[in-house]
Motif scaffolding. Structure first.
Motif, PDB file in Angstrom:
ATOM      1  N   PRO A  25      29.578   0.532  -1.630  1.00 36.74           N
ATOM      2  CA  PRO A  25      28.382   1.086  -0.830  1.00 36.74           C
ATOM      3  C   PRO A  25      27.087   0.229  -1.075  1.00 36.74           C
ATOM      4  O   PRO A  25      27.906  -0.773  -2.617  1.00 36.74           O
ATOM      5  N   VAL A  26      26.717   0.591  -0.713  1.00 34.85           N
ATOM      6  CA  VAL A  26      25.425  -0.996  -1.136  1.00 34.85           C
ATOM      7  C   VAL A  26      23.739   0.148  -0.616  1.00 34.85           C
ATOM      8  O   VAL A  26      23.667   0.832   0.216  1.00 34.85           O
ATOM      9  N   PHE A  27      22.697  -0.439  -1.913  1.00 31.25           N
ATOM     10  CA  PHE A  27      21.678   0.386  -1.131  1.00 31.25           C
ATOM     11  C   PHE A  27      20.717  -0.243  -1.201  1.00 31.25           C
ATOM     12  O   PHE A  27      20.278  -1.373  -2.018  1.00 31.25           O
ATOM     13  N   ARG A  28      19.570  -0.409  -1.040  1.00 29.03           N
ATOM     14  CA  ARG A  28      18.256  -0.716  -0.420  1.00 29.03           C
ATOM     15  C   ARG A  28      17.333  -0.071  -0.049  1.00 29.03           C
ATOM     16  O   ARG A  28      16.547   0.169   0.583  1.00 29.03           O
ATOM     17  N   VAL A  29      15.503  -0.544  -1.121  1.00 32.73           N
ATOM     18  CA  VAL A  29      14.541  -0.117  -0.943  1.00 32.73           C
ATOM     19  C   VAL A  29      13.367  -1.016  -1.190  1.00 32.73           C
ATOM     20  O   VAL A  29      13.845  -2.235  -1.449  1.00 32.73           O
ATOM     21  N   GLN A  30      13.107  -0.979   0.348  1.00 31.85           N
ATOM     22  CA  GLN A  30      11.744  -2.605   0.485  1.00 31.85           C
ATOM     23  C   GLN A  30      10.450  -1.819   1.487  1.00 31.85           C
ATOM     24  O   GLN A  30      10.549  -0.338   1.100  1.00 31.85           O
ATOM     25  N   ALA A  31       9.594  -2.512   0.401  1.00 27.23           N
ATOM     26  CA  ALA A  31       8.084  -2.002   0.239  1.00 27.23           C
ATOM     27  C   ALA A  31       6.877  -3.247   0.206  1.00 27.23           C
ATOM     28  O   ALA A  31       7.248  -4.256   0.334  1.00 27.23           O
ATOM     29  N   LEU A  32       5.643  -2.661   1.252  1.00 19.61           N
ATOM     30  CA  LEU A  32       5.105  -4.292   1.791  1.00 19.61           C
ATOM     31  C   LEU A  32       3.340  -3.110   1.722  1.00 19.61           C
ATOM     32  O   LEU A  32       2.842  -2.946   2.290  1.00 19.61           O
ATOM     33  N   HIS A  33       2.864  -4.407   0.707  1.00 23.11           N
ATOM     34  CA  HIS A  33       1.135  -4.325   0.776  1.00 23.11           C
ATOM     35  C   HIS A  33       0.528  -5.106   1.345  1.00 23.11           C
ATOM     36  O   HIS A  33       0.842  -6.539   0.904  1.00 23.11           O
ATOM     37  N   GLU A  34      -0.285  -4.571   2.667  1.00 19.39           N
ATOM     38  CA  GLU A  34      -0.766  -6.182   2.534  1.00 19.39           C
ATOM     39  C   GLU A  34      -2.314  -5.859   3.635  1.00 19.39           C
ATOM     40  O   GLU A  34      -2.856  -5.269   4.521  1.00 19.39           O
ATOM     41  N   PRO A  35      -2.389  -5.357   2.655  1.00 17.30           N
ATOM     42  CA  PRO A  35      -4.376  -5.763   3.090  1.00 17.30           C
ATOM     43  C   PRO A  35      -5.050  -6.274   4.571  1.00 17.30           C
ATOM     44  O   PRO A  35      -4.390  -7.510   4.314  1.00 17.30           O
ATOM     45  N   GLU A  36      -5.252  -5.362   4.960  1.00 17.10           N
ATOM     46  CA  GLU A  36      -6.562  -6.108   6.674  1.00 17.10           C
ATOM     47  C   GLU A  36      -4.989  -6.365   7.241  1.00 17.10           C
ATOM     48  O   GLU A  36      -5.304  -6.790   8.858  1.00 17.10           O
ATOM     49  N   GLY A  37      -3.857  -6.168   6.993  1.00 19.21           N
ATOM     50  CA  GLY A  37      -2.639  -6.351   7.302  1.00 19.21           C
ATOM     51  C   GLY A  37      -2.539  -7.742   8.237  1.00 19.21           C
ATOM     52  O   GLY A  37      -1.699  -8.180   9.227  1.00 19.21           O
ATOM     53  N   ALA A  38      -2.714  -8.439   6.719  1.00 17.38           N
ATOM     54  CA  ALA A  38      -2.091 -10.211   7.323  1.00 17.38           C
ATOM     55  C   ALA A  38      -0.732 -10.237   7.482  1.00 17.38           C
ATOM     56  O   ALA A  38      -1.300 -11.594   8.443  1.00 17.38           O
TER      57      ALA A  38
END
Length: 316
Positions: free
Chosen positions: A241-254
Motif C-alpha cells: 500500500p501507498v498513501f499520500r496527502v497534499q496541501a496547497l496555500h495560494e493567496p489570491e489564487g496565484a
C-alpha cells in the motif's frame, strides 16, 4: 539502451454533476553511450491521449500533470526529455544540450512515480532546458549543479541550482529555478527517508512567487506554498500500500492563475502498487480533491512495462 511504455486511465468527477474518463499512453526510448570522459544520454518520449465526446484530455484538477506535458487528443512528440553530452565523469562535469533537472520527488515517466496521478507540486519544478549545467560531485555522493538556458516547456529563459544525493538512510532532489521574464520563481525541497525496511517516507515541498497583473496593469508577485507527504509501506513486497496527502496555500489564487485552472487546496490518495518483477508495475489509486467548495473523487490505474536503465546521473 532502455525505456518502456505505460498507460494511465482514470474515472473522475470533473465537477459536482459530471463524471469523465481519460487515458494517456506514453512510450520512451532511452540511450546511454560512454567513452573515457564523455557520456551521452538520449530519452525520447511519445504520448497518445484520448478524450471522449470531444472534451479536452485530463481535466484539472482531479488529474494533475506537469505543465510541460499538457496532453491533447492524438499523438504528441515533444522535445527530448534528455539529449545531453556530459564532459567529465569524475568529481566535476559539464552537461550540454537538453537537460531535465532532478528536482522534485515525482518524475516525467509514470513508471517511476508512486501513484498514477501526480501532485500539484510537479507543476512547480523546472521543465526541459536547452542549455548548460556544470556540476560538482562531493564526497559521499553529494552532487551540486548550476544550470542556465532556455526552458522549452515554460518557453522562457531560466537559471538555478540543484542538490542531489542518495544515501542509505535518506535522499534528496532539491533545487531552485528562476524565470525572471515570466515572473515565476520556485524553490523545492524533496526528501526521501528510509527509517526501516517496512517504510519509506517522501516529503516534497514547494514555495515560490508568481507574477500577476493588478487593475492598473502593474505586476505584483504573489506567493504560494505547498507540499505532499507519501508513505510507502512494505516497499520491497510485491504488492504493497501507498498513501499520500497534499496541501496547497495560494493567496489570491496565484498558482492556479499561472496554471490556468483551479488547483486542489487539499487532496488525499490511497493506493496499491504491484511489482511482480522489475519490468512490470501495476498501480491503483483512489483520490479525493477539494477544489474551491467541491470534493472531487476519482479512481485511477497505471500499467507500465519497462526495461531498466541506468539512473539519470549514473555517469561515473
Amino acid at each position: 539502451m532502455g525505456g518502456g511504455t505505460s498507460v494511465v486511465a482514470g474515472v473522475h468527477r470533473e465537477q459536482p454533476a459530471a463524471l469523465r474518463f481519460d487515458a494517456l499512453a506514453q512510450a520512451e526510448v532511452g540511450l546511454r553511450l560512454a567513452s573515457g570522459s564523455l557520456y551521452f544520454r538520449l530519452d525520447l518520449d511519445v504520448q497518445a491521449t484520448t478524450a471522449p465526446f470531444g472534451l479536452p484530455a485530463f481535466g484539472l484538477p482531479a488529474f494533475v500533470y506537469p505543465t510541460w506535458s499538457l496532453p491533447t487528443p492524438g499523438i504528441k512528440i515533444g522535445p527530448p526529455e534528455w539529449a545531453m553530452l556530459q564532459i567529465g565523469r569524475e568529481d566535476h562535469h559539464l552537461r550540454l544540450g537538453i537537460i531535465t533537472h532532478p528536482i522534485g520527488i515525482e518524475d516525467w515517466d509514470g513508471w517511476n512515480n508512486y501513484f498514477p496521478t501526480t501532485s500539484t507540486m510537479i507543476s512547480t519544478v523546472p521543465g526541459r532546458m536547452l542549455g548548460v549545467e556544470p556540476g560538482l560531485v562531493l564526497g559521499e555522493g553529494y552532487e551540486i549543479n548550476l544550470f542556465g538556458g532556455f526552458d522549452l516547456d515554460f518557453d522562457a529563459p531560466t537559471f538555478g541550482a540543484g542538490l542531489t544525493t542518495m544515501q542509505p538512510l535518506w535522499s534528496t532532489w532539491s533545487g531552485v529555478a528562476l524565470y525572471p521574464s515570466i515572473d515565476f520563481y520556485s524553490a523545492v525541497v524533496a526528501l526521501e527517508l528510509y527509517p526501516a525496511e517496512a517504510l519509506s517516507v517522501s516529503i516534497d515541498g514547494s514555495v515560490g512567487l508568481v507574477g500577476a497583473a493588478d487593475e492598473a496593469g502593474a505586476i505584483a508577485l504573489n506567493p504560494w506554498v505547498g507540499g505532499e507527504i507519501i508513505a510507502n509501506v512494505l516497499p520491497k513486497v510485491a504488492i504493497h500500500p501507498v498513501f499520500r496527502v497534499q496541501a496547497l496555500h495560494e493567496p489570491e489564487g496565484a498558482l492556479s492563475a499561472f496554471l490556468f485552472a483551479p488547483q486542489p487546496s487539499v487532496s488525499a490518495s490511497a493506493g496499491l502498487t504491484c511489482t511482480p518483477f522489475d519490468e512490470l508495475k501495476i498501480s491503483l489509486e483512489g483520490k479525493a480533491s477539494r477544489v474551491e467548495d467541491d470534493i472531487l473523487p476519482g479512481l485511477f490505474a497505471l500499467v507500465a512495462l519497462r526495461r531498466p536503465e541506468p539512473p539519470p546521473y549514473a555517469a561515473k
